[in-house]
Design a protein around this motif. Structure first.
Motif, mmCIF file in Angstrom:
data_model
loop_
_atom_site.group_PDB
_atom_site.id
_atom_site.type_symbol
_atom_site.label_atom_id
_atom_site.label_comp_id
_atom_site.label_asym_id
_atom_site.label_seq_id
_atom_site.Cartn_x
_atom_site.Cartn_y
_atom_site.Cartn_z
ATOM 1 N N ALA A 32 -23.471 31.324 -37.281
ATOM 2 C CA ALA A 32 -23.892 30.079 -37.929
ATOM 3 C C ALA A 32 -25.068 29.457 -37.184
ATOM 4 N N SER A 33 -26.105 29.087 -37.932
ATOM 5 C CA SER A 33 -27.222 28.364 -37.332
ATOM 6 C C SER A 33 -27.244 26.907 -37.784
ATOM 7 N N SER A 34 -26.479 26.587 -38.827
ATOM 8 C CA SER A 34 -26.347 25.210 -39.307
ATOM 9 C C SER A 34 -25.140 25.166 -40.246
ATOM 10 N N PRO A 35 -24.714 23.973 -40.651
ATOM 11 C CA PRO A 35 -23.577 23.894 -41.583
ATOM 12 C C PRO A 35 -23.856 24.499 -42.956
ATOM 13 N N THR A 36 -25.113 24.759 -43.274
ATOM 14 C CA THR A 36 -25.455 25.331 -44.577
ATOM 15 C C THR A 36 -26.085 26.714 -44.463
ATOM 16 N N ASN A 37 -25.976 27.345 -43.300
ATOM 17 C CA ASN A 37 -26.554 28.670 -43.084
ATOM 18 C C ASN A 37 -25.613 29.482 -42.191
ATOM 19 N N ILE A 38 -24.524 29.952 -42.802
ATOM 20 C CA ILE A 38 -23.499 30.690 -42.081
ATOM 21 C C ILE A 38 -23.377 32.069 -42.727
ATOM 22 N N TRP A 39 -23.457 33.103 -41.913
ATOM 23 C CA TRP A 39 -23.442 34.481 -42.389
ATOM 24 C C TRP A 39 -22.208 35.195 -41.877
ATOM 25 N N ALA A 40 -21.591 36.009 -42.717
ATOM 26 C CA ALA A 40 -20.448 36.832 -42.337
ATOM 27 C C ALA A 40 -20.734 38.266 -42.773
ATOM 28 N N VAL A 41 -20.300 39.238 -41.967
ATOM 29 C CA VAL A 41 -20.529 40.652 -42.286
ATOM 30 C C VAL A 41 -19.242 41.452 -42.140
ATOM 31 N N GLY A 42 -19.213 42.569 -42.838
ATOM 32 C CA GLY A 42 -18.066 43.464 -42.783
ATOM 33 C C GLY A 42 -18.298 44.658 -43.674
ATOM 34 N N LYS A 43 -17.294 44.951 -44.533
ATOM 35 C CA LYS A 43 -17.439 46.096 -45.428
ATOM 36 C C LYS A 43 -16.750 45.805 -46.760
ATOM 37 N N SER A 44 -17.266 46.447 -47.796
ATOM 38 C CA SER A 44 -16.692 46.418 -49.125
ATOM 39 C C SER A 44 -16.535 47.867 -49.552
ATOM 40 N N SER A 45 -15.301 48.334 -49.662
ATOM 41 C CA SER A 45 -15.027 49.754 -49.856
ATOM 42 C C SER A 45 -15.673 50.520 -48.717
ATOM 43 N N ASN A 46 -16.709 51.307 -48.993
ATOM 44 C CA ASN A 46 -17.370 52.086 -47.949
ATOM 45 C C ASN A 46 -18.827 51.681 -47.765
ATOM 46 N N THR A 47 -19.166 50.447 -48.116
ATOM 47 C CA THR A 47 -20.541 49.973 -47.955
ATOM 48 C C THR A 47 -20.549 48.649 -47.201
ATOM 49 N N PRO A 48 -21.654 48.313 -46.525
ATOM 50 C CA PRO A 48 -21.739 47.050 -45.801
ATOM 51 C C PRO A 48 -21.607 45.851 -46.740
ATOM 52 N N LEU A 49 -21.018 44.777 -46.237
ATOM 53 C CA LEU A 49 -20.849 43.538 -46.982
ATOM 54 C C LEU A 49 -21.444 42.400 -46.167
ATOM 55 N N THR A 50 -22.272 41.578 -46.801
ATOM 56 C CA THR A 50 -22.845 40.385 -46.169
ATOM 57 C C THR A 50 -22.599 39.202 -47.092
ATOM 58 N N GLU A 51 -22.066 38.111 -46.532
ATOM 59 C CA GLU A 51 -21.841 36.902 -47.314
ATOM 60 C C GLU A 51 -22.489 35.718 -46.615
ATOM 61 N N LEU A 52 -22.936 34.751 -47.424
ATOM 62 C CA LEU A 52 -23.616 33.553 -46.939
ATOM 63 C C LEU A 52 -22.873 32.311 -47.405
ATOM 64 N N TRP A 53 -22.604 31.393 -46.458
ATOM 65 C CA TRP A 53 -22.053 30.079 -46.785
ATOM 66 C C TRP A 53 -23.231 29.127 -46.946
ATOM 67 N N THR A 54 -23.365 28.522 -48.124
ATOM 68 C CA THR A 54 -24.506 27.652 -48.441
ATOM 69 C C THR A 54 -24.239 26.179 -48.160
ATOM 70 N N GLY A 55 -23.080 25.882 -47.669
ATOM 71 C CA GLY A 55 -22.689 24.497 -47.450
ATOM 72 C C GLY A 55 -21.685 24.026 -48.482
ATOM 73 N N THR A 56 -21.640 24.724 -49.624
ATOM 74 C CA THR A 56 -20.683 24.386 -50.677
ATOM 75 C C THR A 56 -19.860 25.578 -51.138
ATOM 76 N N ARG A 57 -20.398 26.800 -50.954
ATOM 77 C CA ARG A 57 -19.653 27.979 -51.394
ATOM 78 C C ARG A 57 -20.159 29.225 -50.673
ATOM 79 N N TRP A 58 -19.345 30.281 -50.685
ATOM 80 C CA TRP A 58 -19.738 31.592 -50.191
ATOM 81 C C TRP A 58 -20.381 32.357 -51.323
ATOM 82 N N LYS A 59 -21.417 33.144 -51.026
ATOM 83 C CA LYS A 59 -21.987 34.048 -52.022
ATOM 84 C C LYS A 59 -22.337 35.363 -51.348
ATOM 85 N N VAL A 60 -22.198 36.440 -52.100
ATOM 86 C CA VAL A 60 -22.537 37.760 -51.587
ATOM 87 C C VAL A 60 -24.052 37.856 -51.478
#
Length: 105
Positions: A32-60
């Protein structure tokens, strides 16, 4: 299925929204660099997954293609640039990779 995220508010844990995930998705790291710029990483099935918190919701977020049997397990950022690392190949001993991207939404 959704992953419940929490954040510390100085005296208690509060709900931080729910990441959008399928039954086999997993998140391994968050940055997290701010309350509206939070990144999470992992995997979805067998591919990389990245999600972003915009301050109100998560989006892929888009993740560059790296091949099958890949996942991201670390993420960090500074000055608007994100770095993520992961493994690909099976049994995840074949290749370590790094990715870099500007953190534009």
């Amino acid at each position: 299925r959704h992953l419940l995220c929490r954040h510390w508010e100085g005296g208690m844990w509060a709900a931080g929204g729910r990441a959008v995930m399928d039954a086999t998705d997993q998140l391994y790291a968050i940055s997290a660099s701010s309350p509206t710029n939070i990144w999470a990483v992992g995997k979805s099935s067998n591919t990389p997954l990245t999600e972003l918190w915009t301050g109100t919701r998560w989006k892929v977020a888009a993740t560059p293609a790296v091949g099958d049997n890949a996942f991201l397990y670390t993420i960090t950022g500074r000055g608007g640039t994100l770095w993520a690392s992961g493994r690909q190949g099976y049994p995840y001993t074949d290749e370590l990779f790094l990715q870099s991207a500007r953190s534009a939404r």
